[in-house]
Structures are given as structure tokens and as C-alpha cells.
Enzyme design. Structure first.
Site: not given
Length: 259
Positions: A169, A203
Site C-alpha cells: 500500500y 473511516t
């Protein structure tokens, strides 16, 4: 040779009234918040989604103004993206704002090289780098047709710090920042390209990372504030409407975590 624009008093703000904005990953998180913010300032918004059709339709129903559209934009499927761009062209004619917010990650400890398989590494790059590129490629003709457009790539501070949910990532977001630079160079003068690099946002983006972990990270930053999707949406709005002479650059919006 392209004629150089010379204007007294600068270019001024980029108004969104009667302009069309496409937001990938628009059914949740940063994408949904950005869709709300752009619509609130007059844009007609295409809320892109992959599998969250119901969520996307709910976002569309909540947006101020009329004419908004929920549209499937699977960022790993180039043919589907091309078909979606054709539909947008038929309905709207041009696009002034593209927000590449869709992305994904799978948490893998950086030291566990065996767990980061080739397949997982490739998937991370495909979604977080090739995906935004494929979306951009599909919509560039519509962006150019507007005559004055902007692309916002939602990146991550992980691309600079190499600290995040996984090695892949982090590498993908570093590549996205580089892509922002390259596209900024080649898509001008009609299109600006700007990246935004947040740290952990409140989130459910990273599986298994709860609010306590996000709050702990926020507590270690100079501003000591938990970043909300609305904060990134505000940054995206500023980049679109105010950063009129910025392109090919990524702005860090992380509460100072990188310091």
C-alpha cells in the site's frame, strides 16, 4: 505553441455552478464527503461506485441540487470505465472535476514478507495505481472538452513515510504521487492534477482498525485532531476552487503526522 495566459489580478476562484464532477469511490468515506461538498457548491455530481449501488443511490438522494447520478465505475475494468465515460458524455457533454477516491488496502505487517504474496502485491498496485490511471485515461477527453478542469488524486502520507497498512500500500501511494506529477506535466494547460495525502482518517477503510487506533495516531500529531472525511473533502474543494496555479503536486493533510 500554446498561448500563455496573462491576466491582471490572477485567475480567480474556480466556480462549480453548472459544472460536472465525477467522484470514484463516491458511495462512502472520503468520496461521499467530497461528493457532498462539491454538490453543495453547485456541481452536478456523478457518484461512482464499484459494488455499493444502494449506498451510492442514497448519497445521490441526499445531495443538494438536481441532476446527480449514481454510476458504476469499477476501476479495475477498463472497458466498463470507457462505457461509463461514454454515458457521461451523452448525458453531460463534458466533465470539469474528476476525483480519484476509490482505493483499497489489506493490512499486512511490514516484516511479514511471506504474507505479502505476489497476488496481493499486484492487487494493491492494480487498484491504487493502475485504477486511478485507467479512470483518468477514460475521462481525459471529457475533461479536455470542458477547457478548464482538475483531477484530484486521493493519496496517503504512507507514500512518503513508508509507514502504513502494508508495504504494498505504501509503495502504491508513492507511485500515485509520482503519477500525479507525470499527469500534471502532460495534461496541462487544460487540466490541473493535484494529490491530497491524508494520514489515518475516521473511516472503516482499513479492516480491523478501530476508532481507538485512529485516535491514538491523532494524539501523536502536532495538531492532535482526528481527521474526518469532511476535512479531506474541504481540502479537495480548496484544491479545485482555489489552487488555480498548482499542478503535479501532492499536498499533505495529515495533522502534522509526517513531522
Amino acid at each position: 505553441m500554446t498561448e500563455i495566459q496573462v491576466r491582471r489580478g490572477g485567475l480567480g476562484p474556480f466556480g462549480l455552478t453548472d459544472k460536472v464532477a465525477v467522484v470514484t469511490g463516491g458511495s462512502s468515506g472520503i468520496g461521499a464527503a467530497t461528493a457532498h461538498r462539491l454538490a453543495g457548491h453547485g456541481a452536478t455530481v456523478v457518484v461512482g461506485y464499484h459494488s455499493g449501488a444502494v449506498r451510492a443511490e442514497k448519497i445521490v438522494a441526499e445531495l443538494p441540487g438536481d441532476g446527480h447520478l449514481a454510476l458504476r465505475l469499477p476501476i479495475e475494468d477498463t472497458r466498463a470505465l470507457e462505457a461509463a465515460a461514454s454515458l457521461v458524455q451523452e448525458r453531460f457533454g463534458s466533465v470539469s472535476v474528476l476525483v480519484n477516491s476509490a482505493g483499497s488496502t489489506t493490512p499486512v505487517a511490514h516484516g511479514d514478507l511471506d504474507m505479502m504474496t505476489d497476488e496481493l502485491f499486484d492487487s494493491m498496485l492494480r487498484v491504487n495505481v493502475r485504477g486511478p490511471y485507467a479512470v483518468t485515461r477514460a475521462f481525459v477527453p471529457l475533461l479536455r472538452a470542458s477547457g478548464d478542469a482538475v483531477i484530484i488524486n486521493i493519496s496517503s502520507i504512507s507514500g512518503r513515510t513508508a509507514s502504513g497498512s502494508s508495504i504494498a500500500y505504501c509503495a502504491a501511494k508513492a507511485a500515485l504521487d509520482n503519477l500525479t506529477m507525470s499527469l500534471g506535466r502532460v495534461l496541462g494547460p487544460e487540466i490541473r492534477v493535484i494529490g491530497l495525502a491524508p494520514a489515518a482518517v475516521d473511516t472503516e477503510f482499513v479492516a480491523g482498525r478501530g476508532r481507538d487506533a485512529i485516535a491514538a495516531q491523532a494524539a501523536s500529531t502536532p495538531l492532535k485532531v482526528m481527521v474526518h472525511p469532511d476535512d479531506i473533502a474541504d481540502a479537495a474543494l480548496a484544491a479545485v476552487t482555489q489552487f488555480r496555479v498548482a499542478t503535479g503536486t501532492t499536498f499533505v493533510v495529515d495533522g502534522g503526522k509526517h513531522l
